[in-house]
Write a protein that holds these residues in place. Structure first.
Motif, PDB file in Angstrom:
ATOM      1  N   UNK A   1       0.836  -1.205   0.000  1.00  0.00           N
ATOM      2  CA  UNK A   1       0.000   0.000   0.000  1.00  0.00           C
ATOM      3  C   UNK A   1       0.870   1.254   0.000  1.00  0.00           C
ATOM      4  N   UNK A   2       1.912   1.275   0.830  1.00  0.00           N
ATOM      5  CA  UNK A   2       2.812   2.425   0.878  1.00  0.00           C
ATOM      6  C   UNK A   2       3.511   2.637  -0.469  1.00  0.00           C
ATOM      7  N   UNK A   3       3.956   1.558  -1.069  1.00  0.00           N
ATOM      8  CA  UNK A   3       4.598   1.673  -2.387  1.00  0.00           C
ATOM      9  C   UNK A   3       3.602   2.160  -3.435  1.00  0.00           C
ATOM     10  N   UNK A   4       2.370   1.682  -3.350  1.00  0.00           N
ATOM     11  CA  UNK A   4       1.324   2.151  -4.262  1.00  0.00           C
ATOM     12  C   UNK A   4       1.053   3.641  -4.091  1.00  0.00           C
ATOM     13  N   UNK A   5       1.044   4.094  -2.849  1.00  0.00           N
ATOM     14  CA  UNK A   5       0.848   5.524  -2.575  1.00  0.00           C
ATOM     15  C   UNK A   5       1.982   6.331  -3.195  1.00  0.00           C
ATOM     16  N   UNK A   6       3.214   5.863  -3.000  1.00  0.00           N
ATOM     17  CA  UNK A   6       4.369   6.576  -3.558  1.00  0.00           C
ATOM     18  C   UNK A   6       4.267   6.662  -5.080  1.00  0.00           C
ATOM     19  N   UNK A   7       3.880   5.577  -5.723  1.00  0.00           N
ATOM     20  CA  UNK A   7       3.730   5.574  -7.182  1.00  0.00           C
ATOM     21  C   UNK A   7       2.619   6.523  -7.621  1.00  0.00           C
ATOM     22  N   UNK A   8       1.516   6.528  -6.886  1.00  0.00           N
ATOM     23  CA  UNK A   8       0.393   7.409  -7.241  1.00  0.00           C
ATOM     24  C   UNK A   8       0.781   8.879  -7.051  1.00  0.00           C
ATOM     25  N   UNK A   9       1.515   9.174  -5.981  1.00  0.00           N
ATOM     26  CA  UNK A   9       2.000  10.538  -5.793  1.00  0.00           C
ATOM     27  C   UNK A   9       2.886  10.948  -6.964  1.00  0.00           C
ATOM     28  N   UNK A  10       3.737  10.037  -7.395  1.00  0.00           N
ATOM     29  CA  UNK A  10       4.624  10.332  -8.522  1.00  0.00           C
ATOM     30  C   UNK A  10       3.807  10.589  -9.793  1.00  0.00           C
ATOM     31  N   UNK A  11       2.763   9.776 -10.039  1.00  0.00           N
ATOM     32  CA  UNK A  11       1.901   9.994 -11.205  1.00  0.00           C
ATOM     33  C   UNK A  11       1.240  11.368 -11.145  1.00  0.00           C
ATOM     34  N   UNK A  12       0.722  11.708  -9.974  1.00  0.00           N
ATOM     35  CA  UNK A  12       0.040  13.000  -9.832  1.00  0.00           C
ATOM     36  C   UNK A  12       1.031  14.150  -9.967  1.00  0.00           C
ATOM     37  N   UNK A  13       2.256  13.960  -9.456  1.00  0.00           N
ATOM     38  CA  UNK A  13       3.289  14.984  -9.612  1.00  0.00           C
ATOM     39  C   UNK A  13       3.630  15.184 -11.084  1.00  0.00           C
ATOM     40  N   UNK A  14       3.776  14.090 -11.821  1.00  0.00           N
ATOM     41  CA  UNK A  14       4.078  14.204 -13.252  1.00  0.00           C
ATOM     42  C   UNK A  14       2.958  14.944 -13.982  1.00  0.00           C
ATOM     43  N   UNK A  15       1.734  14.683 -13.600  1.00  0.00           N
ATOM     44  CA  UNK A  15       0.602  15.397 -14.193  1.00  0.00           C
ATOM     45  C   UNK A  15       0.726  16.889 -13.912  1.00  0.00           C
ATOM     46  N   UNK A  16       1.045  17.235 -12.661  1.00  0.00           N
ATOM     47  CA  UNK A  16       1.210  18.651 -12.298  1.00  0.00           C
ATOM     48  C   UNK A  16       2.387  19.267 -13.038  1.00  0.00           C
ATOM     49  N   UNK A  17       3.504  18.543 -13.120  1.00  0.00           N
ATOM     50  CA  UNK A  17       4.679  19.061 -13.804  1.00  0.00           C
ATOM     51  C   UNK A  17       4.391  19.292 -15.283  1.00  0.00           C
ATOM     52  N   UNK A  18       3.608  18.394 -15.876  1.00  0.00           N
ATOM     53  CA  UNK A  18       3.245  18.570 -17.284  1.00  0.00           C
ATOM     54  C   UNK A  18       2.443  19.865 -17.458  1.00  0.00           C
ATOM     55  N   UNK A  19       1.536  20.110 -16.524  1.00  0.00           N
ATOM     56  CA  UNK A  19       0.750  21.352 -16.594  1.00  0.00           C
ATOM     57  C   UNK A  19       1.660  22.564 -16.410  1.00  0.00           C
TER      58      UNK A  19
END
Length: 185
Positions: free
Chosen positions: A50-68
């Motif tokens: 679960x913790x690793x999944x959270x870290x991956x999801x945070x990274x996905x959301x960060x990449x989305x923000x960085x793209x914006x």
């Protein structure tokens, strides 16, 4: 449209950022996600998963923000760089406070969970590389980007722990950036 897995992870991020690591259980995540009991454990069998999944999801959301953010023009002056960084820091410490708190909780937990540590380090490297790409036209020394990213992390952490009502990182960032850019290469 988010998948059920993403809904579980987003609920886990919200829970972790608002209530901390002790509150992060599969049952609490299921409740926060509004899903039947056992849903989160179907996706993430262990707490470590679960913790690793959270870290991956945070990274996905960060990449989305960085793209914006990357649709904005790259800074061409120190003033533009400082203004952009100050905006990012304020955003992370206020508007995106819950997600930022979840990220810092993962930083601490990564000290004892090796797969999580690898994910946190990967995310930090990606952020630093992005900062390097923005700064290269302004300053050829790539280490300046790492110093600014690490400084921003520290400022955000202090603002989260000891919030200043009139928080404005602009002046200190300006002073630091000008000193770093004036330093001999």
């Amino acid at each position: 449209m988010s998948t059920k897995r993403e809904l579980v992870l987003d609920a886990a991020i919200e829970l972790l950022g608002s209530r901390g690591l002790r509150a992060l259980t599969h049952r609490a995540v299921d409740e926060a996600a509004g899903m039947p009991a056992g849903s989160s454990s179907n996706y993430f069998r262990t707490r470590e998963a679960l913790l690793s999944g959270i870290a991956e999801r945070l990274e996905q959301r960060d990449h989305h923000d960085w793209a914006a953010l990357s649709h904005r023009p790259a800074p061409t002056t120190i003033d533009e760089l400082v203004a952009g960084m100050a905006e990012f820091i304020r955003h992370a410490a206020t508007t995106d406070r819950i997600r930022t708190l979840a990220r810092y909780a993962l930083f601490m937990e990564a000290q004892t969970v090796v797969p999580l540590q690898e994910s946190v380090q990967r995310g930090h490297r990606a952020l630093t590389a992005w900062a390097e790409s923005l700064l290269t036209p302004l300053h050829p020394d790539r280490s300046v980007a790492k110093l600014l990213v690490d400084y921003a992390d520290g400022v955000i952490l202090h603002q989260l722990v000891s919030p200043e009502p009139e928080f404005d990182p602009h002046a200190a960032l300006d002073r630091l950036a000008r000193a770093l850019f004036a330093a001999p290469e």
